[in-house]
Every structure is written in C-alpha cells, then in structure tokens.
Motif scaffolding. Structure first.
Motif, PDB file in Angstrom:
ATOM      1  N   HIS A   1     -21.309  -7.545  21.967  1.00  0.00           N
ATOM      2  CA  HIS A   1     -20.963  -6.938  20.685  1.00  0.00           C
ATOM      3  C   HIS A   1     -20.825  -7.995  19.596  1.00  0.00           C
ATOM      4  CE1 HIS A   1     -18.876  -3.709  23.393  1.00  0.00           C
ATOM      5  NE2 HIS A   1     -20.193  -3.676  23.477  1.00  0.00           N
ATOM      6  N   VAL A   2     -20.205  -9.117  19.946  1.00  0.00           N
ATOM      7  CA  VAL A   2     -20.011 -10.198  18.977  1.00  0.00           C
ATOM      8  C   VAL A   2     -21.358 -10.807  18.587  1.00  0.00           C
ATOM      9  CG1 VAL A   2     -19.023 -12.496  18.642  1.00  0.00           C
ATOM     10  CG2 VAL A   2     -17.659 -10.697  19.711  1.00  0.00           C
ATOM     11  N   VAL A   3     -22.230 -11.001  19.563  1.00  0.00           N
ATOM     12  CA  VAL A   3     -23.558 -11.560  19.270  1.00  0.00           C
ATOM     13  C   VAL A   3     -24.327 -10.650  18.317  1.00  0.00           C
ATOM     14  CG1 VAL A   3     -25.833 -12.087  20.256  1.00  0.00           C
ATOM     15  CG2 VAL A   3     -23.753 -12.912  21.384  1.00  0.00           C
ATOM     16  N   VAL A   4     -24.333  -9.353  18.579  1.00  0.00           N
ATOM     17  CA  VAL A   4     -25.025  -8.402  17.703  1.00  0.00           C
ATOM     18  C   VAL A   4     -24.420  -8.423  16.304  1.00  0.00           C
ATOM     19  CG1 VAL A   4     -25.413  -5.938  17.280  1.00  0.00           C
ATOM     20  CG2 VAL A   4     -25.869  -6.908  19.530  1.00  0.00           C
ATOM     21  N   PHE A   5     -23.104  -8.510  16.214  1.00  0.00           N
ATOM     22  CA  PHE A   5     -22.434  -8.583  14.916  1.00  0.00           C
ATOM     23  C   PHE A   5     -22.956  -9.777  14.117  1.00  0.00           C
ATOM     24  CE2 PHE A   5     -19.154 -10.207  12.130  1.00  0.00           C
ATOM     25  CZ  PHE A   5     -18.683  -9.066  11.481  1.00  0.00           C
ATOM     26  N   PHE A   6     -23.004 -10.955  14.748  1.00  0.00           N
ATOM     27  CA  PHE A   6     -23.424 -12.156  14.036  1.00  0.00           C
ATOM     28  C   PHE A   6     -24.919 -12.176  13.758  1.00  0.00           C
ATOM     29  CE2 PHE A   6     -19.329 -13.965  15.570  1.00  0.00           C
ATOM     30  CZ  PHE A   6     -18.836 -14.311  14.317  1.00  0.00           C
TER      31      PHE A   6
ATOM     32  N   MET B   1     -20.811  -1.320  21.116  1.00  0.00           N
ATOM     33  CA  MET B   1     -21.934  -1.958  20.435  1.00  0.00           C
ATOM     34  C   MET B   1     -22.165  -1.329  19.065  1.00  0.00           C
ATOM     35  SD  MET B   1     -24.422  -4.268  20.829  1.00  0.00           S
ATOM     36  CE  MET B   1     -24.843  -4.453  22.571  1.00  0.00           C
ATOM     37  N   MET B   2     -22.114   0.012  18.997  1.00  0.00           N
ATOM     38  CA  MET B   2     -22.381   0.700  17.745  1.00  0.00           C
ATOM     39  C   MET B   2     -21.238   0.518  16.740  1.00  0.00           C
ATOM     40  SD  MET B   2     -25.302   1.512  18.513  1.00  0.00           S
ATOM     41  CE  MET B   2     -25.665   2.131  16.870  1.00  0.00           C
ATOM     42  N   ILE B   3     -20.013   0.429  17.230  1.00  0.00           N
ATOM     43  CA  ILE B   3     -18.883   0.182  16.330  1.00  0.00           C
ATOM     44  C   ILE B   3     -18.991  -1.208  15.710  1.00  0.00           C
ATOM     45  CG2 ILE B   3     -16.403  -0.272  16.313  1.00  0.00           C
ATOM     46  CD1 ILE B   3     -17.068   2.653  16.041  1.00  0.00           C
TER      47      ILE B   3
ATOM     48  N   MET C   1     -19.403  -2.289  11.776  1.00  0.00           N
ATOM     49  CA  MET C   1     -18.620  -3.317  11.100  1.00  0.00           C
ATOM     50  C   MET C   1     -19.524  -4.348  10.427  1.00  0.00           C
ATOM     51  SD  MET C   1     -15.526  -4.128  13.782  1.00  0.00           S
ATOM     52  CE  MET C   1     -14.280  -2.918  14.202  1.00  0.00           C
ATOM     53  N   ALA C   2     -20.608  -4.729  11.122  1.00  0.00           N
ATOM     54  CA  ALA C   2     -21.536  -5.711  10.557  1.00  0.00           C
ATOM     55  C   ALA C   2     -22.242  -5.164   9.313  1.00  0.00           C
ATOM     56  CB  ALA C   2     -22.567  -6.118  11.618  1.00  0.00           C
ATOM     57  N   VAL C   3     -22.611  -3.887   9.346  1.00  0.00           N
ATOM     58  CA  VAL C   3     -23.245  -3.264   8.181  1.00  0.00           C
ATOM     59  C   VAL C   3     -22.295  -3.313   6.987  1.00  0.00           C
ATOM     60  CG1 VAL C   3     -24.029  -1.053   7.221  1.00  0.00           C
ATOM     61  CG2 VAL C   3     -24.804  -1.783   9.487  1.00  0.00           C
ATOM     62  N   ILE C   4     -21.033  -2.973   7.206  1.00  0.00           N
ATOM     63  CA  ILE C   4     -20.037  -3.027   6.135  1.00  0.00           C
ATOM     64  C   ILE C   4     -19.890  -4.453   5.620  1.00  0.00           C
ATOM     65  CG2 ILE C   4     -17.602  -2.699   5.563  1.00  0.00           C
ATOM     66  CD1 ILE C   4     -19.191  -0.096   5.898  1.00  0.00           C
ATOM     67  N   ALA C   5     -19.881  -5.426   6.532  1.00  0.00           N
ATOM     68  CA  ALA C   5     -19.722  -6.830   6.145  1.00  0.00           C
ATOM     69  C   ALA C   5     -20.891  -7.308   5.291  1.00  0.00           C
ATOM     70  CB  ALA C   5     -19.579  -7.703   7.391  1.00  0.00           C
ATOM     71  N   VAL C   6     -22.113  -6.912   5.639  1.00  0.00           N
ATOM     72  CA  VAL C   6     -23.293  -7.311   4.860  1.00  0.00           C
ATOM     73  C   VAL C   6     -23.246  -6.697   3.459  1.00  0.00           C
ATOM     74  CG1 VAL C   6     -25.805  -7.128   4.677  1.00  0.00           C
ATOM     75  CG2 VAL C   6     -24.750  -7.706   6.874  1.00  0.00           C
ATOM     76  N   ILE C   7     -22.913  -5.427   3.381  1.00  0.00           N
ATOM     77  CA  ILE C   7     -22.828  -4.752   2.080  1.00  0.00           C
ATOM     78  C   ILE C   7     -21.753  -5.402   1.215  1.00  0.00           C
ATOM     79  CG2 ILE C   7     -22.246  -2.584   0.914  1.00  0.00           C
ATOM     80  CD1 ILE C   7     -23.435  -1.116   3.327  1.00  0.00           C
ATOM     81  N   HIS C   8     -20.606  -5.696   1.818  1.00  0.00           N
ATOM     82  CA  HIS C   8     -19.512  -6.328   1.063  1.00  0.00           C
ATOM     83  C   HIS C   8     -19.918  -7.706   0.559  1.00  0.00           C
ATOM     84  CE1 HIS C   8     -15.726  -8.688   0.672  1.00  0.00           C
ATOM     85  NE2 HIS C   8     -15.315  -7.569   0.092  1.00  0.00           N
ATOM     86  N   ARG C   9     -20.578  -8.474   1.409  1.00  0.00           N
ATOM     87  CA  ARG C   9     -21.025  -9.810   1.009  1.00  0.00           C
ATOM     88  C   ARG C   9     -22.007  -9.727  -0.147  1.00  0.00           C
ATOM     89  NH1 ARG C   9     -24.217 -12.284   5.614  1.00  0.00           N
ATOM     90  NH2 ARG C   9     -25.830 -10.956   4.706  1.00  0.00           N
ATOM     91  N   GLU C  10     -22.911  -8.758  -0.078  1.00  0.00           N
ATOM     92  CA  GLU C  10     -23.906  -8.607  -1.138  1.00  0.00           C
ATOM     93  C   GLU C  10     -23.260  -8.190  -2.458  1.00  0.00           C
ATOM     94  OE1 GLU C  10     -28.093  -6.238  -1.968  1.00  0.00           O
ATOM     95  OE2 GLU C  10     -26.635  -5.420  -0.557  1.00  0.00           O
ATOM     96  N   LEU C  11     -22.369  -7.229  -2.414  1.00  0.00           N
ATOM     97  CA  LEU C  11     -21.727  -6.763  -3.637  1.00  0.00           C
ATOM     98  C   LEU C  11     -20.762  -7.790  -4.206  1.00  0.00           C
ATOM     99  CD1 LEU C  11     -20.963  -3.012  -2.818  1.00  0.00           C
ATOM    100  CD2 LEU C  11     -22.681  -3.918  -4.361  1.00  0.00           C
TER     101      LEU C  11
END
Length: 445
Positions: free
Chosen positions: A97-102, A410-412, A416-426
């Motif tokens: 899960h951590v690998v997929v997140f990163f 894995m999906m959770i 979280m990663a999707v939210i993190a990418v959006i936050h970083r972009e905004l």
C-alpha cells in the motif's frame, strides 16, 4: 537519450500500476497483481537509486505519518509474539500500500494526469459488476429474475460475486463521486451510471445490511456535497417509499433489512449478529498489550484464542463468542476477525498505532479542507469534495467490519494518494495552467 529512457520507465510503471489497480476487485488473477506489483516496485526502486523520484515532499505531514505507521508496524511486529507471521503480513499488505501511494505521488503531476488512473478504478468494478451478474444469471436464473435478497448467491460464488459487498463500499461511492464531478466522454459516464445502478442492486441482493446502509448513506452525502439537490429530493422520496414497503410487507426476503428499522439491532448482541461477544474477546486481548498490540496482521487472532481456550477463559463471556470462535470458525488461522476496524488496529499495532492511523486521516482531512477552500471551481476540487462520501462509507462499514488490508487497503491508500496529488497541485501550481489542464467547471466571475 536519458530523458527518453526515463519516459519509457515511467510509461512501463504506469502500465504496471494500471494492471495492479484494475485487478484489485477480482477474487482471482492474483498472479497478475503480484507480477505487476513486483515489477512496479523494481522500477520504482531503480528510479529511487538513480535519484529520479520527484514530487515527494518528505516534510509533508501525510508522508511523515505514513512512515511512522510503517516503522511502528515493523517494530511491534519484530518484538511481538509472532514476528515471522506479522512481518509477512506487513510485506503482503502495508508495504504494498505504501509503495503504491508513493508511486502515484511521484509519477503523476496533476489531476488531469491521473484521470486515466481514475477510469481504471471505475472500469474495473464495472467489469466485476457485469461478470457478477453473468455468473449469477447462469448459475441461478430463477433467483436472478426475482432479484430476491439472499445469502445463496454469495455462498455459492467462487469467482466474481464473492466479497462483492465489501468492495462495493469503496467502489460505488468512488464511482458516484467520479460520475458527478469528472468531465469524461459520454460513453464512460454511461458505464459509470449503469455500474452504480446495477451495483446497488447487487449489494441489495447480497443481503449485507451494513454494506447497503454504508453505500446508501454515502450516496446521500455525495449528492449533497455535489449540490445535486433535485437528486437529493428523489433520493429522500425513494428512501421513504422503501421504508414504508419494508415495514408493511410480509415478504420474507426483506426480513433481514427490516431489522434495520429496529433500534435493538444497533445495541444488542443478536441485533449485531453476535458481534458484542467476539468484540469482548478482542478487547480482553488488547488490555494485555494495549500500547503495542500483537504485531501487524489479524489472522493470528485464532492462535491467541487457541492458547487461551478453556472453560475459565469462556466463563463470563457471551455464548455467541464461543460459537463464533470455536463452533463456527473452529479456531482456524485466518477464519476469525475482530469485525471492527478500531479494535483490529489496536489489536495489531496497539493504541499507539491506532492514534497514528487516526492522525493519518487527520492529515488527509486537512488536505481535503485545503482543496475545498481553493478559490477555483475546477474539476479536481469538485471531485475531492464529493469523494468525502468514500470516507463516510469507509467509516460506516468498518463499525461491524475491519477492512484496512488486502485489496480494500490498497484502494484506500490510492484514494489518499489521489487527494495528496490534487492538494499538491492546487497548493503550488499555476491557477491558469490548472484551469486549462483540468477544465473549468464554472467560469470565474
């Protein structure tokens, strides 16, 4: 030449990631998941050694907390009573899960960049939904035509429909948020709409009360957050009609759902399907190792009960506890679960680990709040706000279940990663560039 090689590596990584995520809701095809994950990990490690990993801000609160959880889980597993089994569970679950997140955090630069990944999530469950309908129609046509809620379908399913209700509590809210917020081709939206409709029907047929309730509550929340007030009105009317039908009908097929209208269902052992007894056993174990737990992974619970199994141990516990652990599961490894997420986390990695996990969600909530406050009414902001329904569903279903590992985990972490990418972009991107990339939902005044 170096840039071309890096581009090719990233392309292969995305293909492997898409394959890994696509097969998450399937009960079989584990070889595809394993091959894609280890290939993905090898390429990610290669890029890490070469210093080509980008977009990962190590001082980010979510990343720091994630490292804390991983490090703590490994530590309590090493020094726990079952180190080998616990470390193996870390390898099979949390590490993946951590690998997929990163990987998601490093490989995707923007929401627009992630849209194919979101479609993979939606389309995979659409495929499983169609396959589940086909499987049940071929196997039991009479029940399929009647659409009667029954445990028979799930009991006899070995391919697609097994565990469908567990998966639905993530995929259906996620699909609903995507459907109401994402700008996609009309044919994709049709697939999303049909998946939501058929998926809800399958959850109803699955006859799992908590799961159906979690999905329905999440739908209601998503509609409100998406400001689809006409649909909210239709939803409320449909809910009122459904409740009136359930309360007045004599049809036996709805008897299980009728219990949802009885307050005793939520406070008594029988109403909670004998969970109070099995929870008490887990709580007693947590009291023995409250800070550190017994090591990552829940399957060792059966071993602990085996060691304690005696008349003295069961004395004072509800009879339902003995029935669950001994009579039904026969104290077999992997057959007994805490059936409550906070209890499971506390059992595995202690109350300290539970605090870290709650802190992780706190950081995600902070990112969602930051995205919601962004002064740009763009696609990613709308989807993020609607996707709070995913968290609502996750919280609801885990009152009587414990889903934070395997494919659900894995999906959770993907969410979280999707939210993190959006936050970083905004937070750091150029507003004009983001509006051009994502498409403005509503022209700025």
């Amino acid at each position: 030449m170096s840039q071309m090689r890096d581009l090719n590596i990233s392309t292969v990584m995305r293909c492997l990631l898409f394959t890994l995520i696509f097969f998450q809701p399937f009960n079989h095809f584990n070889s595809f998941r394993e091959i894609s994950f280890y290939g993905l990990s090898a390429l990610f490690l290669l890029k890490l050694v070469k210093g080509d990993i980008k977009n990962i801000i190590l001082k980010d609160a979510t990343i720091i907390t994630l490292f804390l959880i991983l490090g703590w889980s490994v530590a309590v597993s090493v020094f726990g009573p079952y180190p080998e089994e616990s470390l193996n569970a870390v390898r099979k679950n949390l590490l993946k899960h951590v690998v997929v997140f990163f990987v998601i955090l490093s490989e995707f630069n923007s929401f627009r960049d992630m849209k194919p990944l979101l479609w993979v999530v939606v389309s995979s469950f659409a495929f499983v939904t169609v396959a589940s309908i086909t499987e049940n129609a071929v196997k039991d046509w009479d029940s399929f035509v009647s659409l009667s809620p029954s445990t028979m379908w799930r009991a006899t399913s070995t391919y697609f429909f097994a565990n469908y209700s567990d998966n639905s509590t993530f995929y259906l809210p996620f699909t609903a948020a995507w459907f109401l917020s994402a700008k996609e081709a009309s044919w994709k939206k049709w697939i999303g709409a049909l998946t939501l409709t058929a998926g809800l029907a399958l959850v109803y047929i699955y006859n799992a009360r908590t799961h159906l309730l979690a999905v329905l509550i999440s739908f209601f929340v998503i509609l409100i957050l998406a400001r689809k007030y006409r649909m909210v009105a239709v939803f409320v009317i449909a809910a009122v009609l459904s409740i009136s039908i359930i309360t007045t009908t004599k049809y036996e097929g709805l008897s299980r759902y009728k219990t949802l209208l009885n307050p005793d269902t939520y406070v008594t052992d029988s109403g909670l399907t004998n969970r109070l007894g099995l929870w008490q056993v887990v709580i007693d174990f947590i009291r023995e190792r409250p800070a550190t737990g017994y090591g990552y992974g829940w399957k060792k619970l059966a071993w602990l009960v085996q060691e304690k199994d005696s008349e003295e141990f069961w004395e004072g516990l509800p009879a339902s506890a003995y029935d669950y652990y001994v009579v039904d599961a026969q104290l077999m490894y992997g057959r007994v679960s805490p059936h409550n997420l906070p209890l499971q986390i506390a059992f595995e990695i202690g109350l300290a680990g539970l605090a870290m996990y709650l802190l992780l969600w706190y950081t995600i909530a902070g990112k969602i709040s930051g995205i919601a406050k962004a002064d740009r009414n763009i696609e990613s902001r709308a989807l993020t706000i609607s996707s709070i329904g995913v968290i609502v569903s996750f919280a609801c279903v885990n009152i009587t279940n414990s889903l934070w590992q395997e494919n659900y985990g894995m999906m959770i972490f993907l969410y979280m990663a999707v939210i993190a990418v959006i936050h970083r972009e905004l937070s750091s991107g150029n507003p004009l560039t983001m509006q051009r990339n994502e498409g403005t939902i509503k022209k700025q005044s």
